[in-house]
Scaffold this active site. Structure first.
Site, PDB file in Angstrom:
ATOM      1  N   GLN A 188       0.914  -1.183  -0.040  1.00  0.00           N
ATOM      2  CA  GLN A 188      -0.079  -0.216   0.199  1.00  0.00           C
ATOM      3  C   GLN A 188       1.015   1.269   0.032  1.00  0.00           C
ATOM      4  O   GLN A 188       1.955   1.190   0.644  1.00  0.00           O
ATOM      5  CB  GLN A 188      -1.011  -0.132   1.204  1.00  0.00           C
ATOM      6  CG  GLN A 188      -0.945   1.331   1.935  1.00  0.00           C
ATOM      7  CD  GLN A 188      -2.538   1.881   2.101  1.00  0.00           C
ATOM      8  OE1 GLN A 188      -3.285   0.970   1.773  1.00  0.00           O
ATOM      9  NE2 GLN A 188      -2.738   2.953   2.299  1.00  0.00           N
ATOM     10  N   THR A 189       0.519   2.117  -0.751  1.00  0.00           N
ATOM     11  CA  THR A 189       1.444   3.340  -0.774  1.00  0.00           C
ATOM     12  C   THR A 189       0.579   4.645  -1.212  1.00  0.00           C
ATOM     13  O   THR A 189      -0.533   4.662  -1.768  1.00  0.00           O
ATOM     14  CB  THR A 189       2.414   3.313  -1.729  1.00  0.00           C
ATOM     15  OG1 THR A 189       3.263   4.760  -1.790  1.00  0.00           O
ATOM     16  CG2 THR A 189       1.910   3.324  -3.320  1.00  0.00           C
ATOM     17  N   ARG A 190       0.818   5.825  -0.549  1.00  0.00           N
ATOM     18  CA  ARG A 190       0.456   6.959  -0.915  1.00  0.00           C
ATOM     19  C   ARG A 190       1.414   7.910  -1.251  1.00  0.00           C
ATOM     20  O   ARG A 190       1.172   9.315  -1.318  1.00  0.00           O
ATOM     21  CB  ARG A 190      -0.666   7.527   0.225  1.00  0.00           C
ATOM     22  CG  ARG A 190       0.397   7.790   1.652  1.00  0.00           C
ATOM     23  CD  ARG A 190      -0.926   8.365   2.536  1.00  0.00           C
ATOM     24  NE  ARG A 190      -0.179   9.036   3.628  1.00  0.00           N
ATOM     25  CZ  ARG A 190      -0.001   8.382   5.018  1.00  0.00           C
ATOM     26  NH1 ARG A 190      -0.284   7.447   5.068  1.00  0.00           N
ATOM     27  NH2 ARG A 190       0.809   9.082   5.781  1.00  0.00           N
ATOM     28  N   HIS A 194      10.533   5.837  -3.717  1.00  0.00           N
ATOM     29  CA  HIS A 194      11.797   6.248  -3.616  1.00  0.00           C
ATOM     30  C   HIS A 194      12.621   4.911  -3.397  1.00  0.00           C
ATOM     31  O   HIS A 194      12.294   3.649  -3.471  1.00  0.00           O
ATOM     32  CB  HIS A 194      12.370   7.117  -2.277  1.00  0.00           C
ATOM     33  CG  HIS A 194      11.932   6.691  -1.155  1.00  0.00           C
ATOM     34  ND1 HIS A 194      12.222   5.500  -0.379  1.00  0.00           N
ATOM     35  CD2 HIS A 194      11.109   7.259  -0.086  1.00  0.00           C
ATOM     36  CE1 HIS A 194      11.516   5.666   0.862  1.00  0.00           C
ATOM     37  NE2 HIS A 194      10.879   6.774   0.719  1.00  0.00           N
ATOM     38  N   HIS A 197      11.415   2.471  -0.810  1.00  0.00           N
ATOM     39  CA  HIS A 197      10.321   1.746  -1.111  1.00  0.00           C
ATOM     40  C   HIS A 197      10.593   0.397  -2.042  1.00  0.00           C
ATOM     41  O   HIS A 197      10.252  -0.564  -1.716  1.00  0.00           O
ATOM     42  CB  HIS A 197       9.231   2.547  -1.820  1.00  0.00           C
ATOM     43  CG  HIS A 197       8.692   3.680  -0.965  1.00  0.00           C
ATOM     44  ND1 HIS A 197       8.469   4.888  -1.403  1.00  0.00           N
ATOM     45  CD2 HIS A 197       8.370   3.780   0.381  1.00  0.00           C
ATOM     46  CE1 HIS A 197       8.256   5.574  -0.383  1.00  0.00           C
ATOM     47  NE2 HIS A 197       7.984   4.936   0.664  1.00  0.00           N
ATOM     48  N   GLY A 282       4.464  -1.313   6.818  1.00  0.00           N
ATOM     49  CA  GLY A 282       5.514  -0.137   6.708  1.00  0.00           C
ATOM     50  C   GLY A 282       5.900   0.428   8.038  1.00  0.00           C
ATOM     51  O   GLY A 282       5.156   0.099   9.128  1.00  0.00           O
ATOM     52  N   ARG A 283       6.970   1.074   7.820  1.00  0.00           N
ATOM     53  CA  ARG A 283       7.262   2.008   9.247  1.00  0.00           C
ATOM     54  C   ARG A 283       6.265   2.938   9.433  1.00  0.00           C
ATOM     55  O   ARG A 283       5.886   3.564   8.434  1.00  0.00           O
ATOM     56  CB  ARG A 283       8.702   2.536   9.088  1.00  0.00           C
ATOM     57  CG  ARG A 283       9.314   3.001  10.252  1.00  0.00           C
ATOM     58  CD  ARG A 283      10.690   4.151   9.876  1.00  0.00           C
ATOM     59  NE  ARG A 283      10.977   4.532  11.044  1.00  0.00           N
ATOM     60  CZ  ARG A 283      10.687   5.711  11.332  1.00  0.00           C
ATOM     61  NH1 ARG A 283       9.918   6.425  10.562  1.00  0.00           N
ATOM     62  NH2 ARG A 283      11.149   6.410  12.420  1.00  0.00           N
ATOM     63  N   ASP A 284       5.614   3.108  10.646  1.00  0.00           N
ATOM     64  CA  ASP A 284       4.638   4.108  11.090  1.00  0.00           C
ATOM     65  C   ASP A 284       3.596   4.018   9.972  1.00  0.00           C
ATOM     66  O   ASP A 284       3.097   4.884   9.256  1.00  0.00           O
ATOM     67  CB  ASP A 284       5.310   5.604  10.970  1.00  0.00           C
ATOM     68  CG  ASP A 284       4.257   6.673  11.597  1.00  0.00           C
ATOM     69  OD1 ASP A 284       3.323   5.997  12.594  1.00  0.00           O
ATOM     70  OD2 ASP A 284       4.460   7.766  11.645  1.00  0.00           O
ATOM     71  N   HIS A 285       3.066   2.796   9.747  1.00  0.00           N
ATOM     72  CA  HIS A 285       2.021   2.440   8.699  1.00  0.00           C
ATOM     73  C   HIS A 285       0.901   3.372   9.031  1.00  0.00           C
ATOM     74  O   HIS A 285       0.137   3.146  10.186  1.00  0.00           O
ATOM     75  CB  HIS A 285       1.719   1.094   8.583  1.00  0.00           C
ATOM     76  CG  HIS A 285       1.009   0.573   7.418  1.00  0.00           C
ATOM     77  ND1 HIS A 285       1.393   0.081   6.388  1.00  0.00           N
ATOM     78  CD2 HIS A 285      -0.349   0.825   7.017  1.00  0.00           C
ATOM     79  CE1 HIS A 285       0.662  -0.255   5.458  1.00  0.00           C
ATOM     80  NE2 HIS A 285      -0.470   0.200   5.871  1.00  0.00           N
ATOM     81  N   ALA A 286       0.186   4.104   8.062  1.00  0.00           N
ATOM     82  CA  ALA A 286      -0.943   4.787   8.049  1.00  0.00           C
ATOM     83  C   ALA A 286      -0.682   6.043   9.199  1.00  0.00           C
ATOM     84  O   ALA A 286      -1.871   6.215   9.549  1.00  0.00           O
ATOM     85  CB  ALA A 286      -2.126   3.875   8.391  1.00  0.00           C
TER      86      ALA A 286
END
Length: 379
Positions: A188-190, A194, A197, A282-286
């Site tokens: 998931q990405t917003r 880079h 990622h 992810g790190r600190d996801h959402a």
């Protein structure tokens, strides 16, 4: 095997064409409710099974169970309340109503329940804070005083400028099967990609058959990348740096809640419904600001052994001058003086000032795509 939908069955809440025509011909006979863009997108996600097993907006039992237990009342994991709010009661329980976005009738809803709720309790339990500066909480505090629960039937969708990039769960499941993928990891990405990622995605892809990159399109906070920038950046990355048969790019419309750990679980459930068997957390996801610890979401997954999708915890990547490449803390023995962190905030500042990021931070092709837009950021 491609994962089973959450709850065992992929939900589809789209009315047959003849029924749709009849409802629309009688639309002025129904009580009507105006909804915002985010609720219209929630309806779309319910109707196409992205939110399986939901068939509509939560009733009070499910709402309270989600707040208290992070599960629906039938004990199925569910962490984010999907609710419809109203400011005043203009219809009754048992009514069928039409939900409009502007002049467009989005859905017919069968009203099962109209109930009150505590906004501070909603905020505290979902977001772990009651700070009105949190964008998700600001949204909760702006809701009406009543919630309406009941099943929906999709009539129309809000126009989608990125329809050619949009795949529904029923379509991704066919696509994964056609490719012969039995294990699929979703990302998931917003943000635009880079090298950090890319490292995480390819590290995960090493262990599965296919990679499903699923950018979120929709309402974002100020300073986030615009939707078209994210898509074009990933397209060029796919063109130059990803094996053709190992990765799929498809978008999903969704309103970010910025609810940190709870929303990470929700994102995993959504990708399970698309057919993914694994999900990169992810790190600190959402997360947003400093409301959540960097790996707090990882810990919450321990509470859901029955989630039905495997989380993949891949540590934050950084560039090590001594190693001469992208690494993470688990595989790099060198001290901090050799490490260059890839910060999305730092990259944004560089791009805003016209400075080209070094190639160990961002692919030059991605930078050129971003630079081709007059303003790549949400204002």
């Amino acid at each position: 095997m491609v994962s089973k939908p959450h709850g065992g069955r992929l939900i589809r809440r789209i009315v047959a064409e003849r029924t749709r025509e009849r409802i629309l011909s009688e639309q002025h006979e129904y009580p009507s409710v105006q909804i915002d863009h985010g609720r219209a997108i929630d309806i779309e996600n319910i109707a196409h099974g992205v939110y399986s097993p939901l068939k509509g907006f939560l009733t009070s039992d499910d709402f309270q169970s989600v707040l208290d237990n992070m599960r629906l009342s039938n004990d199925l994991p569910w962490t984010i309340p999907i609710v419809l709010d109203i400011k005043e009661k203009t219809f009754d329980e048992g009514d069928a109503i039409l939900l409009y976005h502007g002049n467009l009738p989005i859905a017919r809803m069968h009203v099962e329940e109209i109930y009150t709720y505590d906004k501070k309790e909603f905020a505290r339990k979902v977001f772990k804070t009651t700070d009105p500066n949190h964008p998700g909480i600001a949204k909760v505090y702006s809701l009406g005083d009543y919630l309406v629960g009941g099943e929906i039937e999709l009539l129309n969708e809000v126009p989608n400028p990125f329809a050619q990039y949009t795949l529904r769960p029923i379509e991704t499941r066919v696509l994964f099967k056609e490719r012969g993928w039995k294990t699929i990891v979703a990302f998931q990405t917003r943000n635009v990609p880079h090298l950090g990622h890319e490292y995480v995605q390819k590290a995960a892809l090493t262990f599965v058959d296919g990679l499903f990159i699923n950018p979120v399109l929709g309402r974002k906070k100020k300073g986030d990348y615009r939707d078209e920038v994210i898509i074009k950046a990933y397209e060029v990355l796919f063109e130059h740096y990803y094996p053709k048969n190992a990765a799929v790019l498809a978008t999903v419309r969704y309103e970010m809640r910025y609810a940190g750990p709870r929303e990470a679980i929700h994102h995993a459930i959504m990708r399970k419904n698309f057919g993914a068997t694994h999900f990169i957390v992810g790190r600190d996801h959402a997360g947003v600001g400093n409301y959540y610890g960097p790996y707090e979401a990882w810990e919450l997954f321990d509470e859901f052994p029955d989630l039905g999708i495997t989380p993949m915890f891949i540590r934050e990547a950084f560039y090590c001058r001594k190693c001469g490449g992208m690494v993470n803390a688990k595989i790099c023995p060198h001290s901090e003086e050799f490490h260059v962190r890839i910060s999305g905030t730092k990259l944004r500042k560089m791009i805003m000032s016209g400075e080209k990021p070094p190639e160990y931070m961002m692919r030059p092709e991605v930078y050129e795509v971003i630079r081709s837009f007059d303003n790549p950021f949400v204002e």
